[in-house]
Design an enzyme around this catalytic site. Structure first.
Site, PDB file in Angstrom:
ATOM      1  N   GLU A 209       0.951  -1.245  -0.042  1.00 56.52           N
ATOM      2  CA  GLU A 209      -0.092  -0.204   0.019  1.00 56.52           C
ATOM      3  C   GLU A 209       0.958   1.177  -0.016  1.00 56.52           C
ATOM      4  O   GLU A 209       1.845   1.262   0.669  1.00 56.52           O
ATOM      5  CB  GLU A 209      -0.803   0.002   1.184  1.00 56.52           C
ATOM      6  CG  GLU A 209      -1.753  -1.068   1.561  1.00 56.52           C
ATOM      7  CD  GLU A 209      -2.638  -1.200   2.863  1.00 56.52           C
ATOM      8  OE1 GLU A 209      -2.174  -0.377   3.655  1.00 56.52           O
ATOM      9  OE2 GLU A 209      -3.099  -2.130   3.008  1.00 56.52           O
ATOM     10  N   LYS A 211       2.234   4.563   1.446  1.00 56.32           N
ATOM     11  CA  LYS A 211       2.457   5.118   2.869  1.00 56.32           C
ATOM     12  C   LYS A 211       2.287   6.211   2.781  1.00 56.32           C
ATOM     13  O   LYS A 211       3.141   7.186   2.299  1.00 56.32           O
ATOM     14  CB  LYS A 211       3.694   4.610   3.412  1.00 56.32           C
ATOM     15  CG  LYS A 211       4.054   5.067   4.802  1.00 56.32           C
ATOM     16  CD  LYS A 211       5.111   4.721   5.588  1.00 56.32           C
ATOM     17  CE  LYS A 211       5.165   4.849   6.987  1.00 56.32           C
ATOM     18  NZ  LYS A 211       5.022   6.301   7.492  1.00 56.32           N
ATOM     19  N   ARG A 216      -2.637   9.632  11.202  1.00 52.49           N
ATOM     20  CA  ARG A 216      -3.448   8.376  11.775  1.00 52.49           C
ATOM     21  C   ARG A 216      -4.532   8.729  12.261  1.00 52.49           C
ATOM     22  O   ARG A 216      -4.681   9.249  13.047  1.00 52.49           O
ATOM     23  CB  ARG A 216      -2.411   7.483  12.468  1.00 52.49           C
ATOM     24  CG  ARG A 216      -3.134   5.949  12.754  1.00 52.49           C
ATOM     25  CD  ARG A 216      -2.786   5.111  12.019  1.00 52.49           C
ATOM     26  NE  ARG A 216      -3.053   3.795  11.729  1.00 52.49           N
ATOM     27  CZ  ARG A 216      -2.171   2.864  12.169  1.00 52.49           C
ATOM     28  NH1 ARG A 216      -0.864   3.022  12.449  1.00 52.49           N
ATOM     29  NH2 ARG A 216      -2.677   1.789  12.242  1.00 52.49           N
ATOM     30  N   ARG A 231      -3.789   9.119  16.552  1.00 52.10           N
ATOM     31  CA  ARG A 231      -3.153   7.875  16.977  1.00 52.10           C
ATOM     32  C   ARG A 231      -2.849   7.759  18.413  1.00 52.10           C
ATOM     33  O   ARG A 231      -2.858   6.572  19.008  1.00 52.10           O
ATOM     34  CB  ARG A 231      -1.767   7.944  16.470  1.00 52.10           C
ATOM     35  CG  ARG A 231      -0.595   7.080  16.628  1.00 52.10           C
ATOM     36  CD  ARG A 231       0.642   7.711  16.022  1.00 52.10           C
ATOM     37  NE  ARG A 231       1.742   6.477  16.142  1.00 52.10           N
ATOM     38  CZ  ARG A 231       2.617   6.174  15.262  1.00 52.10           C
ATOM     39  NH1 ARG A 231       2.612   6.632  14.024  1.00 52.10           N
ATOM     40  NH2 ARG A 231       3.646   5.336  15.738  1.00 52.10           N
ATOM     41  N   GLU A 260      -5.294   7.103   7.287  1.00 48.42           N
ATOM     42  CA  GLU A 260      -4.556   8.223   7.098  1.00 48.42           C
ATOM     43  C   GLU A 260      -5.411   9.412   6.635  1.00 48.42           C
ATOM     44  O   GLU A 260      -5.687   9.126   5.632  1.00 48.42           O
ATOM     45  CB  GLU A 260      -3.173   7.807   6.387  1.00 48.42           C
ATOM     46  CG  GLU A 260      -2.113   8.872   6.836  1.00 48.42           C
ATOM     47  CD  GLU A 260      -1.157   8.433   8.053  1.00 48.42           C
ATOM     48  OE1 GLU A 260      -1.437   7.450   8.693  1.00 48.42           O
ATOM     49  OE2 GLU A 260      -0.198   9.287   8.172  1.00 48.42           O
ATOM     50  N   PHE A 300      -7.052   2.096   5.181  1.00 43.61           N
ATOM     51  CA  PHE A 300      -6.401   0.780   4.951  1.00 43.61           C
ATOM     52  C   PHE A 300      -6.955  -0.336   5.886  1.00 43.61           C
ATOM     53  O   PHE A 300      -6.202  -1.502   5.330  1.00 43.61           O
ATOM     54  CB  PHE A 300      -4.832   1.011   4.986  1.00 43.61           C
ATOM     55  CG  PHE A 300      -4.383   1.760   6.173  1.00 43.61           C
ATOM     56  CD1 PHE A 300      -4.243   1.114   7.407  1.00 43.61           C
ATOM     57  CD2 PHE A 300      -4.018   3.061   5.944  1.00 43.61           C
ATOM     58  CE1 PHE A 300      -3.876   1.908   8.467  1.00 43.61           C
ATOM     59  CE2 PHE A 300      -3.415   3.889   7.308  1.00 43.61           C
ATOM     60  CZ  PHE A 300      -3.389   3.064   8.515  1.00 43.61           C
ATOM     61  N   ARG A 372       4.106  -3.451  17.522  1.00 46.49           N
ATOM     62  CA  ARG A 372       5.033  -2.904  16.420  1.00 46.49           C
ATOM     63  C   ARG A 372       5.803  -4.348  16.099  1.00 46.49           C
ATOM     64  O   ARG A 372       6.622  -4.726  16.415  1.00 46.49           O
ATOM     65  CB  ARG A 372       5.943  -2.050  16.826  1.00 46.49           C
ATOM     66  CG  ARG A 372       6.868  -1.324  15.602  1.00 46.49           C
ATOM     67  CD  ARG A 372       7.916  -0.287  16.054  1.00 46.49           C
ATOM     68  NE  ARG A 372       7.396   0.801  16.562  1.00 46.49           N
ATOM     69  CZ  ARG A 372       6.836   1.763  15.879  1.00 46.49           C
ATOM     70  NH1 ARG A 372       6.687   1.647  14.400  1.00 46.49           N
ATOM     71  NH2 ARG A 372       6.076   2.896  16.249  1.00 46.49           N
ATOM     72  N   LYS A 378       7.354  -0.954   7.073  1.00 50.06           N
ATOM     73  CA  LYS A 378       7.483   0.214   6.139  1.00 50.06           C
ATOM     74  C   LYS A 378       8.771   0.045   5.329  1.00 50.06           C
ATOM     75  O   LYS A 378       9.861  -0.302   5.722  1.00 50.06           O
ATOM     76  CB  LYS A 378       7.396   1.508   6.685  1.00 50.06           C
ATOM     77  CG  LYS A 378       8.408   1.505   7.967  1.00 50.06           C
ATOM     78  CD  LYS A 378       8.159   2.625   8.802  1.00 50.06           C
ATOM     79  CE  LYS A 378       9.032   2.792  10.230  1.00 50.06           C
ATOM     80  NZ  LYS A 378       8.411   3.388  10.937  1.00 50.06           N
TER      81      LYS A 378
HETATM   82  P1  AMP Z   1       5.922   5.092  11.089  1.00 54.57           P
HETATM   83  O1  AMP Z   1       5.131   6.319  11.937  1.00 54.57           O
HETATM   84  O2  AMP Z   1       7.175   5.851  10.483  1.00 54.57           O
HETATM   85  O3  AMP Z   1       6.454   4.048  11.923  1.00 54.57           O
HETATM   86  O4  AMP Z   1       5.122   4.381  10.052  1.00 54.57           O
HETATM   87  C1  AMP Z   1       3.941   3.868  10.449  1.00 54.57           C
HETATM   88  C2  AMP Z   1       2.694   5.090  10.366  1.00 54.57           C
HETATM   89  O5  AMP Z   1       2.642   5.021   8.901  1.00 54.57           O
HETATM   90  C3  AMP Z   1       1.212   4.365  10.673  1.00 54.57           C
HETATM   91  O6  AMP Z   1       1.202   4.848  12.175  1.00 54.57           O
HETATM   92  C4  AMP Z   1       0.557   5.392   9.950  1.00 54.57           C
HETATM   93  O7  AMP Z   1       0.155   6.746  10.666  1.00 54.57           O
HETATM   94  C5  AMP Z   1       1.107   5.715   8.663  1.00 54.57           C
HETATM   95  N1  AMP Z   1       0.811   4.982   7.328  1.00 54.57           N
HETATM   96  C6  AMP Z   1       0.676   5.790   6.184  1.00 54.57           C
HETATM   97  N2  AMP Z   1       0.075   4.984   5.357  1.00 54.57           N
HETATM   98  C7  AMP Z   1      -0.299   3.594   5.955  1.00 54.57           C
HETATM   99  C8  AMP Z   1      -0.643   2.461   5.450  1.00 54.57           C
HETATM  100  N3  AMP Z   1      -0.936   2.295   4.091  1.00 54.57           N
HETATM  101  N4  AMP Z   1      -0.688   1.293   6.313  1.00 54.57           N
HETATM  102  C9  AMP Z   1      -0.651   1.679   7.603  1.00 54.57           C
HETATM  103  N5  AMP Z   1       0.063   2.826   7.891  1.00 54.57           N
HETATM  104  C10 AMP Z   1       0.329   3.857   7.173  1.00 54.57           C
END
Ligand code: AMP
Length: 510
Positions: A209, A211, A216, A231, A260, A300, A372, A378
Site C-alpha cells: 500500500e 504510505k 493516523r 493515533r 490516514e 487501509f 510494532r 514500512k
Molecule cells: P511510522 O510512523 O514511520 O512508524 O509509520 C507508521 C505510520 O504510517 C502509521 O502509524 C500510519 O500513521 C502511517 N501510514 C501511512 N500509510 C499507511 C498504510 N498504508 N498502512 C499503515 N500505516 C500507514
C-alpha cells in the site's frame, strides 16, 4: 498485602538475570494478591501508578522528602488511596497540599519503599525490565495463554486494567475486553524494511500500500454517530468535519476504520506533513482552514463491521470487506504481489506522486493492536541530496578543535547564492573531521565565535528522512535527520542539487 512485599519482589526480580526466575517471582506475588490489589500492583510493577500522571514533579518530591520509617506498615491499598488523593487535588494551594500528602506517605515508608515510590513518581521505573515479563507472569499466575492476555491488554488499554478479571476468572474474565464501538483501540504499528526485496523476503506475497504522511485516524461509526480518534487515541472528531461526513455516508451501520488523513494540493499531491497537521490546531483554525486545506481520508483497514470485531481475521479478508465499503478515492492505493519488479514499480509510483514510500503487509496477519511487529513493514526510500557546505561550527566535547557541525545549502538558481537547509554533524568519521578541518581552513572567508564560513566549493552527499516546512531557515525548508553519507570531490558546487529540486521533493513544486 503490605506494599513492602511488592518492593521486595521487585528488588529480587531485578537481582536475577534469569527470565524464568523473574517470571516465577512475579507469578508468586500475583497469586497472593486480592482482586482489588491486582490492578494497582500490576501498574506499579509495569512502572506507572494506575492514576497516571498525578501532578508531582522532581521539585515536589525533593521538598517532600522525609526520614524513613523503621518497619513497613503501608498496605498496597493505602498507597493507591493516597496517590488518588494527590491526583485529585486542584485549585489554589494545590502544590502545597500535594506536597503534604506526599510527605505524610513518605514518612510512613521504609527506605526501600521510599526509593521505589520516588522512582515510580519520576517515571524512572518505566524502562524497567519488569514490563516485558509482566505478561508472562500474569500467564503463569492465571494459567491463561500469554497471547490471549496480550490481546486483551491491548484492547483494554494496558495489563493493569485486565489484571483483576484475569486473576479472578481466568480466560472467561477476558471476554469483556473485546473491541467496542466508541472505545478506541491502540493502532497497529509497523516495523521497517531496508528495501522492497527485504520486505518481500520477509513476508513473501505481500499486500502493498502507499504510505501516506498524514495523521493516523481511527473512526468509529454507529448509524449516524461518528467519532474520530487520533493515533494517541484522543477524540479529534471536531477537527475533521469532512471526514465525519464521508464516514457517515458509508453504507455500513456499524464499523471501525483505520486510515490516514491528509491534505492534497490542487494536483492531488500530498501537502507536507506540517501543513496537513495545521488542521489539528485550534478550533478557530479548523473553521478557517476547512476550505483552504480540506482533508482526504485514505482507509487501509477495517476492525469492526456490523456488530462484530474482525481484528482476528487475516488482513486479506479485512481488506476485502473494506473494498466493498469505501469509495475508491478514499481507499489506499494497493497491490498484492510477491514479484519484486512489480513491487519496485509500485514503490516508484508512490514516490513519484510525492508519498513517503510503501507499506508491505502480511495478507495472513490479524490486526495486532498496539504492537510494532513484523507483519507490517514500512519501506522508505532513503533520500539523498548533494549539498554545498557553507560553514562549519567548532566541535564540542570529543570534537573540540575540529570543525564539525556543517551548514548545508542547495543552489538557489532563482535568487542566486545558496538556500540553507540545515546543519549536521552526524555520519562524520574521525578521518573526515580531520580532513574537513584542514580543508575548510584553506577556504575560510570569515569567522565568528562559533563557526568558520567557507567559499561554497565543497559538495557532500547528505541522506535525510524528510523535508520539513520550517521557519528556522530563510529557505522555509529544513531536512530532518540529515547525515553525511560521503564527500563528493567529483562534484563542483555548480553540480550540486538546486533548491528547486528540494522543493519538488518536498511536494511544494511540481
Ligand atoms: P511510522 O510512523 O514511520 O512508524 O509509520 C507508521 C505510520 O504510517 C502509521 O502509524 C500510519 O500513521 C502511517 N501510514 C501511512 N500509510 C499507511 C498504510 N498504508 N498502512 C499503515 N500505516 C500507514
Amino acid at each position: 498485602m503490605l506494599f513492602a512485599e511488592v518492593v521486595e519482589t521487585s528488588r529480587r526480580i531485578s537481582a536475577t538475570r534469569k527470565r524464568l526466575e523473574k517470571t516465577d517471582l512475579l507469578a508468586g506475588l500475583l497469586r497472593r494478591l486480592s482482586p482489588e490489589e491486582a490492578e494497582i500492583t500490576v501498574a506499579f510493577l509495569s512502572g506507572a501508578a494506575r492514576q497516571g500522571r498525578i501532578g508531582v514533579g522532581y521539585a515536589t518530591i525533593r521538598e517532600a522528602s522525609q526520614p524513613s520509617a523503621e518497619e513497613p506498615v503501608l498496605q498496597i491499598l493505602d498507597i493507591d488511596h493516597i496517590l488518588s488523593e494527590i491526583a485529585s487535588v486542584k485549585g489554589q494551594g494545590a502544590e502545597q497540599r500535594r506536597r503534604e500528602l506526599l510527605s505524610a506517605m513518605l514518612s510512613r515508608a521504609t527506605k526501600p519503599e521510599q526509593q521505589f515510590l520516588t522512582g515510580l513518581l519520576m517515571g524512572e521505573l518505566r524502562q524497567g525490565a519488569l514490563e516485558g515479563i509482566m505478561l508472562d507472569g500474569l500467564a503463569k499466575a492465571s494459567g491463561v495463554s500469554p497471547s490471549l492476555i496480550r490481546r486483551a491488554a491491548m484492547l483494554a488499554g494496558g495489563a493493569p486494567v485486565i489484571a483483576c478479571a484475569l486473576l479472578e476468572q481466568g480466560a472467561a474474565g477476558l471476554a469483556q475486553y473485546d473491541i467496542r464501538l466508541f472505545q478506541p483501540v491502540q493502532p497497529m504499528l509497523a516495523g521497517s524494511a531496508e528495501s522492497v526485496a527485504d520486505a518481500l523476503g520477509e513476508l513473501g506475497e505481500s499486500a502493498l500500500e502507499y504510505k501516506f504522511d498524514g495523521a493516523r485516524v481511527q473512526v468509529h461509526k454507529s448509524g449516524g454517530q461518528v467519532a474520530v480518534f487520533s493515533r494517541a487515541m484522543n477524540d479529534v472528531t471536531a477537527a475533521v468535519p469532512e471526514v465525519v461526513e464521508a464516514v457517515r455516508a458509508l453504507p455500513a451501520g456499524d464499523l471501525i476504520l483505520d486510515g490516514e488523513v491528509l491534505s492534497l494540493d490542487s494536483e492531488g499531491r500530498p501537502q507536507p506533513f506540517q501543513i496537513s497537521m495545521r488542521r489539528f490546531g485550534r478550533k478557530l483554525d479548523v473553521d478557517s482552514l476547512l476550505s483552504e486545506l480540506p482533508m482526504t481520508p485514505f482507509w487501509f483497514d477495517l476492525l469492526y463491521l456490523n456488530g462484530q470485531s474482525i481484528i482476528d481475521e487475516p488482513q486479506s479478508r479485512r481488506f476485502a470487506e473494506l473494498l466493498k465499503l469505501t469509495a475508491p478515492g478514499n481507499l489506499v492505493p494497493h497491490l498484492t504481489t510477491g514479484d519484486r519488479a512489480q513491487a519496485e514499480e509500485f514503490l516508484e509510483g508512490a514516490l513519484r506522486l510525492g508519498h513517503e514510500g510503501i507499506m508491505a503487509k502480511s495478507p495472513a496477519a490479524p490486526y495486532a493492536a498496539g504492537a510494532r511487529g513484523q507483519s507490517w513493514l514500512k519501506v522508505k526510500q532513503a533520500r539523498t541530496l548533494d549539498l554545498v557546505i557553507l560553514a562549519a561550527e567548532w566541535g564540542n566535547g570529543r570534537r573540540v578543535g575540529w570543525l564539525s557541525n556543517l551548514h548545508l545549502g542547495a543552489r538557489d538558481t532563482e535568487k542566486g547564492g545558496y538556500a540553507m537547509l540545515g546543519k549536521t554533524f552526524k555520519g562524520l568519521t574521525d578521518e573526515m573531521l580531520a580532513w574537513q578541518t584542514q580543508e575548510f581552513l584553506k577556504i575560510e572567508i570569515a569567522r565568528d565565535k562559533y563557526a568558520v564560513y567557507l567559499e561554497p566549493k565543497i559538495v557532500a552527499e547528505i541522506a535525510f528522512n524528510e523535508i520539513q516546512v520550517s521557519s528556522r531557515y530563510v529557505s522555509g525548508l529544513a531536512l530532518r535527520f540529515a547525515r553525511v553519507k560521503r564527500y563528493r570531490p567529483d562534484k563542483t558546487a555548480a553540480e550540486a542539487d538546486t533548491f528547486e529540486t528540494v522543493e519538488r521533493m518536498a511536494g511544494i513544486k511540481s
